[in-house]
Design an enzyme around this catalytic site. Structure first.
Site, PDB file in Angstrom:
ATOM      1  N   GLY A 129       7.669   0.701   0.363  1.00  0.00           N
ATOM      2  CA  GLY A 129       7.289   0.191  -0.946  1.00  0.00           C
ATOM      3  C   GLY A 129       8.290   0.512  -2.032  1.00  0.00           C
ATOM      4  O   GLY A 129       8.573  -0.325  -2.895  1.00  0.00           O
ATOM      5  N   SER A 130       8.849   1.724  -2.003  1.00  0.00           N
ATOM      6  CA  SER A 130       9.819   2.117  -3.031  1.00  0.00           C
ATOM      7  C   SER A 130      11.077   1.271  -2.953  1.00  0.00           C
ATOM      8  O   SER A 130      11.574   0.762  -3.964  1.00  0.00           O
ATOM      9  CB  SER A 130      10.189   3.597  -2.876  1.00  0.00           C
ATOM     10  OG  SER A 130       9.089   4.430  -3.136  1.00  0.00           O
ATOM     11  N   SER A 131      11.608   1.092  -1.736  1.00  0.00           N
ATOM     12  CA  SER A 131      12.866   0.353  -1.607  1.00  0.00           C
ATOM     13  C   SER A 131      12.676  -1.131  -1.893  1.00  0.00           C
ATOM     14  O   SER A 131      13.637  -1.814  -2.270  1.00  0.00           O
ATOM     15  CB  SER A 131      13.490   0.562  -0.227  1.00  0.00           C
ATOM     16  OG  SER A 131      12.602   0.194   0.797  1.00  0.00           O
ATOM     17  N   ALA A 132      11.444  -1.633  -1.747  1.00  0.00           N
ATOM     18  CA  ALA A 132      11.193  -3.032  -2.116  1.00  0.00           C
ATOM     19  C   ALA A 132      11.390  -3.230  -3.617  1.00  0.00           C
ATOM     20  O   ALA A 132      11.994  -4.213  -4.059  1.00  0.00           O
ATOM     21  CB  ALA A 132       9.786  -3.449  -1.702  1.00  0.00           C
ATOM     22  N   GLN A 185       2.225   4.991   0.679  1.00  0.00           N
ATOM     23  CA  GLN A 185       2.302   5.969   1.764  1.00  0.00           C
ATOM     24  C   GLN A 185       1.904   5.389   3.118  1.00  0.00           C
ATOM     25  O   GLN A 185       1.266   6.052   3.933  1.00  0.00           O
ATOM     26  CB  GLN A 185       1.440   7.196   1.425  1.00  0.00           C
ATOM     27  CG  GLN A 185       1.903   7.919   0.180  1.00  0.00           C
ATOM     28  CD  GLN A 185       1.078   9.147  -0.153  1.00  0.00           C
ATOM     29  OE1 GLN A 185       0.101   9.455   0.526  1.00  0.00           O
ATOM     30  NE2 GLN A 185       1.461   9.854  -1.196  1.00  0.00           N
ATOM     31  N   GLY A 195       4.399   3.856   5.061  1.00  0.00           N
ATOM     32  CA  GLY A 195       5.617   3.680   5.841  1.00  0.00           C
ATOM     33  C   GLY A 195       6.088   2.244   5.873  1.00  0.00           C
ATOM     34  O   GLY A 195       6.741   1.817   6.821  1.00  0.00           O
ATOM     35  N   LEU A 196       5.785   1.481   4.807  1.00  0.00           N
ATOM     36  CA  LEU A 196       6.179   0.070   4.730  1.00  0.00           C
ATOM     37  C   LEU A 196       7.281  -0.158   3.697  1.00  0.00           C
ATOM     38  O   LEU A 196       7.567  -1.282   3.318  1.00  0.00           O
ATOM     39  CB  LEU A 196       4.958  -0.802   4.395  1.00  0.00           C
ATOM     40  CG  LEU A 196       3.867  -0.843   5.468  1.00  0.00           C
ATOM     41  CD1 LEU A 196       2.626  -1.576   4.948  1.00  0.00           C
ATOM     42  CD2 LEU A 196       4.382  -1.513   6.740  1.00  0.00           C
ATOM     43  N   PRO A 215       0.829  -1.215   0.000  1.00  0.00           N
ATOM     44  CA  PRO A 215       0.000   0.000   0.000  1.00  0.00           C
ATOM     45  C   PRO A 215       0.859   1.258   0.000  1.00  0.00           C
ATOM     46  O   PRO A 215       1.873   1.332   0.694  1.00  0.00           O
ATOM     47  CB  PRO A 215      -0.805  -0.121   1.301  1.00  0.00           C
ATOM     48  CG  PRO A 215      -0.752  -1.568   1.671  1.00  0.00           C
ATOM     49  CD  PRO A 215       0.563  -2.076   1.163  1.00  0.00           C
ATOM     50  N   ASP A 241      15.437   0.170   6.565  1.00  0.00           N
ATOM     51  CA  ASP A 241      14.446  -0.426   5.666  1.00  0.00           C
ATOM     52  C   ASP A 241      15.120  -1.363   4.679  1.00  0.00           C
ATOM     53  O   ASP A 241      14.681  -2.496   4.453  1.00  0.00           O
ATOM     54  CB  ASP A 241      13.719   0.663   4.865  1.00  0.00           C
ATOM     55  CG  ASP A 241      13.120   1.737   5.742  1.00  0.00           C
ATOM     56  OD1 ASP A 241      13.235   1.622   6.978  1.00  0.00           O
ATOM     57  OD2 ASP A 241      12.541   2.684   5.203  1.00  0.00           O
TER      58      ASP A 241
END
Length: 354
Positions: free
Chosen positions: A124-127, A119, A121-122, A117, A170
């Site tokens: 997502g971009s770096s994944a 925004q 704080g999980l 999801p 992260d």
């Protein structure tokens, strides 16, 4: 030649900062884990030209109307994953060139998908970036030449090129997988260029839950004023951040001893320290309410990252979880049990570890 034509696919998971965040940006300590509930996948297919495929949803450039375009920008923002894939290609190439790592001349097509999801704080971009880096390591057959400890910094560098504000924890969790204790002391960062990362047994964790809002505020604004105050020598910020780092140190002992009452206390203290430093206006009413909805039923809770989602521990078990589920439903939040991903490192990766 047949092997060279094979499609390479890698998956990288969302991450949860369990204790110590955001001290990773301030030479602190953290404990984080890979979250199996959400992930990004990247596919690399050998091809004649080098192609970065846009995602049909996240990189949309064709709209049915001006209203459609504006509504999409309001919900998804301006940026998709194409820029992330391009950035890690550039950072990877630069690193290999600077370290005399020879790359063959073959080309490829990169494509991605994600269900993390936005925004929340999980990470997502770096994944997406982490999964793409793994594809590049395998396509060029250089996994054994780039140490695991270095890879999180490459992922972070790609995001920093795009102006994304973030810390190393992260990327460490996503590169390593599983539950990882991280020490970002200035001495280590200056001497080694990275922290000391120690995997822990995921079986040591109690049952945890994730709460997130489907329409959260942007998590990228959280570090802004605090970092400047820290750089300026603000004593309150410096001492508070040291306390946050100390929470991760205490948390490691609590987890190893399965002292979950202590873990609950540390989770709550972690958030309270963050709140005292950043203030309610920066954290946002919706993010604070996610923490409070858990606390009102007696559960421990804190941000998974910079806001948008919280990790929760219910010390009283299933009856308390049911109360929490009812409270979340009433408040309009999504809640689900946390799935922790085991270590993602293979035999080649393990041989590169210091």
């Amino acid at each position: 030649m047949a092997e060279q034509s094979k499609t390479i696919e890698h998956k990288a998971f969302a991450r949860v900062g369990l204790l110590g965040n955001p001290s990773d940006v301030y030479y602190g300590r953290t404990i984080s884990f890979s979250l199996g509930n959400f992930w990004a996948t990247v596919q690399l297919q050998p091809s004649d030209d080098l192609v970065i495929n846009p995602h049909p949803k996240h990189d949309l450039v064709q709209f049915s109307s001006l209203d459609h375009l504006v509504n999409r920008l309001q919900s998804e923002g301006y940026y998709g994953g194409v820029r992330l894939l391009m950035a890690i290609c550039r950072v990877f190439h630069k690193h290999c060139k600077e370290n005399q790592i020879n790359l063959h001349s073959g080309n490829f097509t990169l494509s991605y998908d994600t269900n993390i999801p936005r925004q929340t704080g999980l990470s997502g971009s770096s994944a997406i970036v982490t999964a793409a880096l793994n594809c590049l390591l395998d396509f060029y057959k250089v996994r054994h030449l780039i140490k695991v400890e270095i890879r999180p910094k490459l992922v972070l560098s790609a995001e920093q090129e795009l102006g994304i504000v973030a810390g190393l924890q992260d990327r460490v969790a996503q590169v390593y997988g599983g539950l990882v204790n991280m020490d970002f002391s200035k001495e280590n960062m200056d001497k080694l260029g990275h922290g000391i990362y120690t995997p822990m047994d995921i079986c040591l964790l109690p049952p945890l839950h994730l709460i997130y809002a489907e329409n959260p505020s942007d998590s990228g604004k959280v570090h802004s004023t605090v970092r400047q105050r820290w750089l300026s020598g603000d004593k309150f910020i410096i001492s508070s951040m040291e306390k946050v780092a100390e929470i991760a140190l205490e948390g490691r002992t609590a987890i190893l001893n399965k002292d979950y009452a202590k873990l609950a206390d540390l989770m709550n203290r972690n958030f309270d320290l963050r709140r005292s430093m950043f203030g309610d206006d920066v954290l946002g009413a919706l993010n604070i309410e996610m923490v409070e909805v858990a606390r009102r039923v007696g559960a421990a809770s804190k941000f998974t990252g910079s806001g948008g989602a919280v990790v929760v521990y219910c010390p009283e078990g299933p009856s308390q979880v049911k109360l929490l589920e009812d409270a979340c439903q009433k408040a309009g939040f999504v809640i689900q049990p946390v799935q922790v991903v085991p270590s993602l490192l293979n035999e080649v990766d393990l041989k590169t570890l210091s």
